[in-house]
Design a protein around this motif. Structure first.
Motif, mmCIF file in Angstrom:
data_model
loop_
_atom_site.group_PDB
_atom_site.id
_atom_site.type_symbol
_atom_site.label_atom_id
_atom_site.label_comp_id
_atom_site.label_asym_id
_atom_site.label_seq_id
_atom_site.Cartn_x
_atom_site.Cartn_y
_atom_site.Cartn_z
ATOM 1 N N ARG A 1 -10.494 -6.401 -9.123
ATOM 2 C CA ARG A 1 -11.197 -7.163 -8.100
ATOM 3 C C ARG A 1 -12.019 -8.254 -8.768
ATOM 4 N NH1 ARG A 1 -14.916 -4.256 -5.170
ATOM 5 N NH2 ARG A 1 -14.581 -5.692 -3.466
ATOM 6 N N PRO A 2 -12.431 -9.242 -7.987
ATOM 7 C CA PRO A 2 -13.241 -10.330 -8.558
ATOM 8 C C PRO A 2 -14.518 -9.802 -9.217
ATOM 9 C CG PRO A 2 -12.499 -10.901 -6.348
ATOM 10 C CD PRO A 2 -12.137 -9.456 -6.573
ATOM 11 N N ASN A 3 -14.980 -10.527 -10.194
ATOM 12 C CA ASN A 3 -16.218 -10.204 -10.919
ATOM 13 C C ASN A 3 -16.165 -8.831 -11.581
ATOM 14 O OD1 ASN A 3 -17.419 -12.688 -10.137
ATOM 15 N ND2 ASN A 3 -17.867 -11.790 -8.142
ATOM 16 N N ASN A 4 -14.960 -8.407 -11.935
ATOM 17 C CA ASN A 4 -14.751 -7.137 -12.637
ATOM 18 C C ASN A 4 -15.320 -5.936 -11.869
ATOM 19 O OD1 ASN A 4 -13.456 -5.946 -14.809
ATOM 20 N ND2 ASN A 4 -15.336 -5.797 -15.994
ATOM 21 N N LYS A 5 -15.299 -6.004 -10.538
ATOM 22 C CA LYS A 5 -15.750 -4.892 -9.696
ATOM 23 C C LYS A 5 -14.535 -4.055 -9.301
ATOM 24 C CE LYS A 5 -19.903 -7.078 -7.997
ATOM 25 N NZ LYS A 5 -20.737 -7.388 -6.848
ATOM 26 N N ASN A 6 -13.862 -3.533 -10.311
ATOM 27 C CA ASN A 6 -12.617 -2.802 -10.126
ATOM 28 C C ASN A 6 -12.860 -1.416 -9.539
ATOM 29 O OD1 ASN A 6 -11.562 -5.025 -11.399
ATOM 30 N ND2 ASN A 6 -11.406 -4.036 -13.381
ATOM 31 N N VAL A 7 -11.826 -0.883 -8.916
ATOM 32 C CA VAL A 7 -11.848 0.482 -8.395
ATOM 33 C C VAL A 7 -10.610 1.209 -8.905
ATOM 34 C CG1 VAL A 7 -13.178 -0.086 -6.338
ATOM 35 C CG2 VAL A 7 -10.700 -0.156 -6.241
ATOM 36 N N VAL A 8 -10.670 2.531 -8.850
ATOM 37 C CA VAL A 8 -9.546 3.349 -9.295
ATOM 38 C C VAL A 8 -9.134 4.272 -8.155
ATOM 39 C CG1 VAL A 8 -8.762 5.063 -10.969
ATOM 40 C CG2 VAL A 8 -10.373 3.279 -11.672
ATOM 41 N N LEU A 9 -7.848 4.297 -7.867
ATOM 42 C CA LEU A 9 -7.300 5.218 -6.871
ATOM 43 C C LEU A 9 -6.598 6.345 -7.615
ATOM 44 C CD1 LEU A 9 -5.742 2.648 -4.379
ATOM 45 C CD2 LEU A 9 -7.939 3.802 -4.210
ATOM 46 N N VAL A 10 -6.882 7.575 -7.211
ATOM 47 C CA VAL A 10 -6.271 8.750 -7.834
ATOM 48 C C VAL A 10 -5.762 9.680 -6.738
ATOM 49 C CG1 VAL A 10 -7.699 8.670 -9.917
ATOM 50 C CG2 VAL A 10 -8.458 10.001 -7.959
ATOM 51 N N PRO A 11 -4.819 10.559 -7.071
ATOM 52 C CA PRO A 11 -4.379 11.541 -6.083
ATOM 53 C C PRO A 11 -5.559 12.430 -5.661
ATOM 54 C CG PRO A 11 -2.902 11.525 -7.972
ATOM 55 C CD PRO A 11 -4.090 10.690 -8.326
ATOM 56 N N GLN A 12 -5.536 12.880 -4.426
ATOM 57 C CA GLN A 12 -6.633 13.710 -3.938
ATOM 58 C C GLN A 12 -6.779 14.977 -4.771
ATOM 59 O OE1 GLN A 12 -6.559 14.747 0.216
ATOM 60 N NE2 GLN A 12 -8.541 15.758 0.089
ATOM 61 N N PHE B 1 0.808 -1.216 0.000
ATOM 62 C CA PHE B 1 0.000 0.000 0.000
ATOM 63 C C PHE B 1 0.845 1.272 0.000
ATOM 64 C CE2 PHE B 1 -2.550 3.374 1.887
ATOM 65 C CZ PHE B 1 -3.648 3.347 1.042
ATOM 66 N N SER B 2 1.854 1.343 0.826
ATOM 67 C CA SER B 2 2.685 2.555 0.893
ATOM 68 C C SER B 2 3.364 2.832 -0.440
ATOM 69 C CB SER B 2 3.735 2.432 1.991
ATOM 70 O OG SER B 2 3.126 2.458 3.247
ATOM 71 N N HIS B 3 3.888 1.797 -1.053
ATOM 72 C CA HIS B 3 4.548 1.948 -2.359
ATOM 73 C C HIS B 3 3.580 2.506 -3.395
ATOM 74 C CE1 HIS B 3 6.705 1.054 -6.051
ATOM 75 N NE2 HIS B 3 5.644 0.385 -6.449
ATOM 76 N N TYR B 4 2.407 1.901 -3.504
ATOM 77 C CA TYR B 4 1.436 2.355 -4.499
ATOM 78 C C TYR B 4 0.924 3.756 -4.182
ATOM 79 C CZ TYR B 4 1.324 -2.127 -6.880
ATOM 80 O OH TYR B 4 1.662 -3.246 -7.606
ATOM 81 N N SER B 5 0.703 4.056 -2.909
ATOM 82 C CA SER B 5 0.244 5.396 -2.531
ATOM 83 C C SER B 5 1.263 6.449 -2.951
ATOM 84 C CB SER B 5 0.014 5.478 -1.024
ATOM 85 O OG SER B 5 -1.019 4.620 -0.637
ATOM 86 N N ASP B 6 2.530 6.190 -2.668
ATOM 87 C CA ASP B 6 3.583 7.128 -3.071
ATOM 88 C C ASP B 6 3.639 7.271 -4.588
ATOM 89 O OD1 ASP B 6 4.265 7.539 -0.432
ATOM 90 O OD2 ASP B 6 5.965 6.145 -0.470
ATOM 91 N N GLN B 7 3.514 6.169 -5.299
ATOM 92 C CA GLN B 7 3.565 6.195 -6.764
ATOM 93 C C GLN B 7 2.401 7.004 -7.341
ATOM 94 O OE1 GLN B 7 2.922 2.434 -8.883
ATOM 95 N NE2 GLN B 7 4.780 2.873 -10.040
ATOM 96 N N ILE B 8 1.224 6.812 -6.798
ATOM 97 C CA ILE B 8 0.041 7.546 -7.257
ATOM 98 C C ILE B 8 0.263 9.047 -7.095
ATOM 99 C CG2 ILE B 8 -2.376 8.046 -6.702
ATOM 100 C CD1 ILE B 8 -2.587 5.008 -5.953
ATOM 101 N N ILE B 9 0.765 9.444 -5.944
ATOM 102 C CA ILE B 9 0.975 10.867 -5.665
ATOM 103 C C ILE B 9 2.168 11.417 -6.444
ATOM 104 C CG2 ILE B 9 1.601 12.525 -3.865
ATOM 105 C CD1 ILE B 9 -0.023 10.631 -1.940
ATOM 106 N N GLU C 1 -6.407 15.315 -7.936
ATOM 107 C CA GLU C 1 -7.182 14.957 -9.128
ATOM 108 C C GLU C 1 -8.655 14.755 -8.776
ATOM 109 O OE1 GLU C 1 -6.280 14.778 -12.436
ATOM 110 O OE2 GLU C 1 -4.503 15.773 -11.648
ATOM 111 N N PHE C 2 -8.902 14.119 -7.657
ATOM 112 C CA PHE C 2 -10.274 13.913 -7.200
ATOM 113 C C PHE C 2 -10.962 15.255 -6.951
ATOM 114 C CE2 PHE C 2 -13.309 13.444 -3.685
ATOM 115 C CZ PHE C 2 -14.200 12.548 -4.261
ATOM 116 N N ASN C 3 -10.261 16.164 -6.268
ATOM 117 C CA ASN C 3 -10.830 17.481 -5.984
ATOM 118 C C ASN C 3 -11.155 18.228 -7.274
ATOM 119 O OD1 ASN C 3 -10.568 16.971 -3.257
ATOM 120 N ND2 ASN C 3 -8.717 18.179 -3.018
ATOM 121 N N ALA C 4 -10.264 18.145 -8.259
ATOM 122 C CA ALA C 4 -10.510 18.798 -9.548
ATOM 123 C C ALA C 4 -11.720 18.176 -10.240
ATOM 124 C CB ALA C 4 -9.271 18.696 -10.436
#
Length: 60
Positions: free
Chosen positions: A33-44, A15-23, A46-49
Motif C-alpha cells: 500500500r502507499p507510504n509502506n502501510k502494507n498489510v498481510v493476509l493469512v489463512p484463518q 480477490f477470489s484468486h488470491y483468497s483461494d491461493q492463500i487458503i 494460521e491467524f487462530n494459531a
C-alpha cells in the motif's frame, strides 16, 4: 515457501484468486500500500494459531 506480494488494486481485481491461493497453499499474501502501510493476509487457521500462541505467551 516464499510469501506472495501484490498491490492493493490487484488484490481488489483478483480477490477470489488470491483468497483461494492463500487458503490452498497455506501461505501469506503481503498487500503493498502507499507510504509502506502494507498489510498481510493469512489463512484463518494460521491467524487462530497465532492468537492462541499469543494468549499462551501472555499467560506465562
Amino acid at each position: 515457501m516464499k510469501d506472495s506480494t501484490t498491490s492493493s488494486q490487484d488484490l481488489i481485481n483478483h480477490f477470489s484468486h488470491y483468497s483461494d491461493q492463500i487458503i490452498d497453499l497455506n501461505k501469506a499474501l503481503i498487500v503493498k500500500r502507499p507510504n509502506n502501510k502494507n498489510v498481510v493476509l493469512v489463512p484463518q487457521s494460521e491467524f487462530n494459531a497465532w492468537i492462541k500462541s499469543e494468549q499462551v505467551s501472555n499467560n506465562d
